[in-house]
Scaffold this motif. Sequence first.
Motif, mmCIF file in Angstrom:
data_model
loop_
_atom_site.group_PDB
_atom_site.id
_atom_site.type_symbol
_atom_site.label_atom_id
_atom_site.label_comp_id
_atom_site.label_asym_id
_atom_site.label_seq_id
_atom_site.Cartn_x
_atom_site.Cartn_y
_atom_site.Cartn_z
ATOM 1 N N SER A 509 -69.803 35.590 -11.863
ATOM 2 C CA SER A 509 -69.875 34.898 -13.148
ATOM 3 C C SER A 509 -69.400 35.787 -14.286
ATOM 4 O O SER A 509 -68.789 35.311 -15.242
ATOM 5 N N VAL A 510 -69.661 37.089 -14.189
ATOM 6 C CA VAL A 510 -69.158 38.012 -15.208
ATOM 7 C C VAL A 510 -67.637 38.039 -15.203
ATOM 8 O O VAL A 510 -66.981 38.047 -16.249
ATOM 9 N N ALA A 511 -67.056 38.029 -14.006
ATOM 10 C CA ALA A 511 -65.588 38.022 -13.898
ATOM 11 C C ALA A 511 -65.014 36.726 -14.471
ATOM 12 O O ALA A 511 -63.974 36.739 -15.140
ATOM 13 N N GLN A 512 -65.705 35.611 -14.230
ATOM 14 C CA GLN A 512 -65.240 34.344 -14.799
ATOM 15 C C GLN A 512 -65.317 34.357 -16.319
ATOM 16 O O GLN A 512 -64.424 33.833 -17.007
ATOM 17 N N ALA A 513 -66.381 34.950 -16.859
ATOM 18 C CA ALA A 513 -66.508 35.026 -18.311
ATOM 19 C C ALA A 513 -65.405 35.885 -18.922
ATOM 20 O O ALA A 513 -64.835 35.542 -19.959
ATOM 21 N N LYS A 514 -65.088 36.999 -18.301
ATOM 22 C CA LYS A 514 -64.021 37.859 -18.812
ATOM 23 C C LYS A 514 -62.667 37.160 -18.744
ATOM 24 O O LYS A 514 -61.839 37.294 -19.648
ATOM 25 N N GLU A 515 -62.440 36.397 -17.672
ATOM 26 C CA GLU A 515 -61.179 35.681 -17.554
ATOM 27 C C GLU A 515 -61.068 34.584 -18.618
ATOM 28 O O GLU A 515 -60.000 34.385 -19.216
ATOM 29 N N LYS A 516 -62.183 33.877 -18.867
ATOM 30 C CA LYS A 516 -62.147 32.853 -19.902
ATOM 31 C C LYS A 516 -61.911 33.474 -21.278
ATOM 32 O O LYS A 516 -61.168 32.923 -22.109
ATOM 33 N N LEU A 517 -62.522 34.626 -21.553
ATOM 34 C CA LEU A 517 -62.309 35.305 -22.827
ATOM 35 C C LEU A 517 -60.859 35.746 -22.973
ATOM 36 O O LEU A 517 -60.273 35.639 -24.050
ATOM 37 N N ARG A 518 -60.268 36.195 -21.869
ATOM 38 C CA ARG A 518 -58.860 36.596 -21.914
ATOM 39 C C ARG A 518 -57.965 35.399 -22.234
ATOM 40 O O ARG A 518 -57.019 35.493 -23.035
ATOM 41 N N GLN A 519 -58.248 34.259 -21.618
ATOM 42 C CA GLN A 519 -57.464 33.060 -21.884
ATOM 43 C C GLN A 519 -57.619 32.609 -23.342
ATOM 44 O O GLN A 519 -56.650 32.169 -23.981
ATOM 45 N N LEU A 520 -58.847 32.705 -23.857
ATOM 46 C CA LEU A 520 -59.064 32.321 -25.252
ATOM 47 C C LEU A 520 -58.303 33.251 -26.194
ATOM 48 O O LEU A 520 -57.680 32.794 -27.167
ATOM 49 N N GLU A 521 -58.323 34.548 -25.931
ATOM 50 C CA GLU A 521 -57.587 35.496 -26.773
ATOM 51 C C GLU A 521 -56.091 35.247 -26.692
ATOM 52 O O GLU A 521 -55.378 35.349 -27.703
ATOM 53 N N GLU A 522 -55.609 34.911 -25.509
ATOM 54 C CA GLU A 522 -54.178 34.619 -25.358
ATOM 55 C C GLU A 522 -53.797 33.355 -26.124
ATOM 56 O O GLU A 522 -52.740 33.304 -26.775
ATOM 57 N N PHE A 523 -54.655 32.336 -26.075
ATOM 58 C CA PHE A 523 -54.375 31.110 -26.821
ATOM 59 C C PHE A 523 -54.378 31.373 -28.325
ATOM 60 O O PHE A 523 -53.514 30.875 -29.049
ATOM 61 N N VAL A 524 -55.335 32.160 -28.806
ATOM 62 C CA VAL A 524 -55.413 32.463 -30.230
ATOM 63 C C VAL A 524 -54.194 33.259 -30.679
ATOM 64 O O VAL A 524 -53.642 33.036 -31.766
ATOM 65 N N GLU A 525 -53.748 34.181 -29.850
ATOM 66 C CA GLU A 525 -52.577 34.988 -30.202
ATOM 67 C C GLU A 525 -51.329 34.130 -30.316
ATOM 68 O O GLU A 525 -50.493 34.338 -31.207
ATOM 69 N N ASN A 526 -51.209 33.125 -29.465
ATOM 70 C CA ASN A 526 -50.048 32.239 -29.535
ATOM 71 C C ASN A 526 -50.183 31.208 -30.658
ATOM 72 O O ASN A 526 -49.178 30.690 -31.145
ATOM 73 N N MET A 527 -51.420 30.905 -31.057
ATOM 74 C CA MET A 527 -51.643 29.881 -32.078
ATOM 75 C C MET A 527 -51.407 30.410 -33.477
ATOM 76 O O MET A 527 -50.848 29.714 -34.336
ATOM 77 N N SER A 528 -51.825 31.636 -33.743
ATOM 78 C CA SER A 528 -51.744 32.168 -35.102
ATOM 79 C C SER A 528 -50.301 32.385 -35.499
ATOM 80 O O SER A 528 -49.469 32.785 -34.695
ATOM 81 N N GLU A 529 -50.027 32.129 -36.791
ATOM 82 C CA GLU A 529 -48.662 32.252 -37.301
ATOM 83 C C GLU A 529 -48.488 33.487 -38.185
ATOM 84 O O GLU A 529 -47.599 34.300 -37.958
ATOM 85 N N GLU A 530 -49.347 33.618 -39.212
ATOM 86 C CA GLU A 530 -49.175 34.710 -40.160
ATOM 87 C C GLU A 530 -49.932 35.964 -39.744
ATOM 88 O O GLU A 530 -49.405 37.058 -39.812
#
Length: 565
Positions: A509-530
């Motif tokens: 479950s810890v590994a799943q949480a880290k993977e989900k956090l990585r996906q969220l950070e990747e989505f935020v990095e692609n979403m932000s413009e400025e």
Amino acid sequence: MLSTYKSTASFPFAQTFCRRVAFFSNSSISRNRVVYREDESDFEDPEEYRRRRKTEWKRRQGGQSFLDYLIINVRGGKGGNGCAAFHREKYVPFGPPSGGNGGRGGDVYILPTSSLTTLSSVVKRVRADPGGNGQGNWQNGKNAPPLIIRVPVGTIVRELGRDDPRRGKDEWEAEEEGLEGLNYEERRAKMREKRWVHYPRAGESNLDKDAFKEAEEAFLNQERERRIARRKRELTNPINLDLDKEEMSDEDPNAPLGLSKKENLGHLIASGGMGGLGNPHFLTQDNRSPKFATRGHEGERITLALELKLLADIGLVGFPNAGKSTLLRALTGGRAKTTVAGYAFTTLNPVVGVVRVAEDGTFEGGLSPGMVHDETLIEEQQEKEKMERGEFADALTRNQAHQLEASEKGYSAGHRFDLMERFRFTIADNPGLISNASENVGLGHSFLRSMERSLALVYVVDFSVPAPWDQLAVLRDELEQYQPGMSRKARMVIANKADLMGGDGDPESVAQAKEKLRQLEEFVENMSEERRLDVVPISAKFSQNLQKVVGMMMNIVQEEKGYPS
């Protein structure tokens, strides 16, 4: 209509049955209102039923107390009437005219006040007091005091134009409405009655005198000039105020001792009517005994639209039940009285809390470790604290208990938190947004409006759902559709309820949480413009990782306000 349904949304750990009774009343007060009643026998736990009833009551009370848009009709006070009188005393049977002038009607001001957070205290019909009437022996009427409308800081005041159907009639339009259906002679008589005061038994004789006709013509010319000036002001300079800061009182060096500050009335929005003139004003060489005086003028009548946009340094934006209210409680040490419960839309009113940061970087909420911010456990936590303090409550005062608690945390004895304060900023807990909120779906525009004035926005997403990035995409799109460029205010993403992912310590479950956090950070990095948005996983319920959040928020506020870091 009686129906039974099975509900597990509000109580995920226990299946409860509620009977919903809906009835429609024929009265004007409760018409089209559906009332749902729950019986205590429907719940297995009586305490659960009591908490549910308590939160529902708070919900109903809160929904009626907040108001962020209001249209009011404002009327300045009417001026007092002049007096037609003559001086009489012993051996002076025919003295000079001695009627006093009428007092001025009360002006109406609007003043931003930091202690208010809603427009619910503002009445829809504002009427200033009239001026006093003049009396004999040259006694002028008393001027009416000004009327102050107090509104929250962040209120926008706009005057409605003549093409707006919500606008009320001004003083001249109201008079024209009262004269409809009358012939010329009746209209003229009614207009004279409204403008003139006659000496007893001299009304008809005054109408035939040349002095009265000249005075009437001059009076009507002045009234026509005022009406033209009023129309010109409405077209060229309508009232449009942005009350984004509280106004301080000015120092008055000529004030009496102990009253050095001059009271700040705010912004003038409606002038009171001028007082009428007494009969000495119409004394001329040809008319030595004027037996008429004028009545007071009507005060200005305007219609204003008040729109409240709360001012906060940080605005929390998230879906319903994402944990924004819990986060605000944790950051403010419980001072922000938000509603925390296990169902959506618990926050119906925007709530502003103050976060106080100490010199060592700690914040007020962080001074109470172990506090669980959950509505179902708040009362139990309070009872536990009372029991713990009861061991020394008889021997120590509350202040001494505070000193003991501070010394245990490493502070000097008697060192209170507000004395160590380094910086403070405000956070607004806004009600949850849903898809199509920009189209006024759900709680809609009324709460998107409250986010416009925040210096920066912080997204709060539920990290326990399968795809928290979907919530983030909806929030960003709704902000942009409501106001283009509004999503650029976002500076951080808070992934709340992280304790539900990997909290048991299981490696998988810890590994799943880290993977989900990585996906969220990747989505935020692609979403932000400025700018790149920081993603911070937290548990607001158990106050985990909030120290980092407070530090980042403080830096954001200092940067937005231009303070040195």
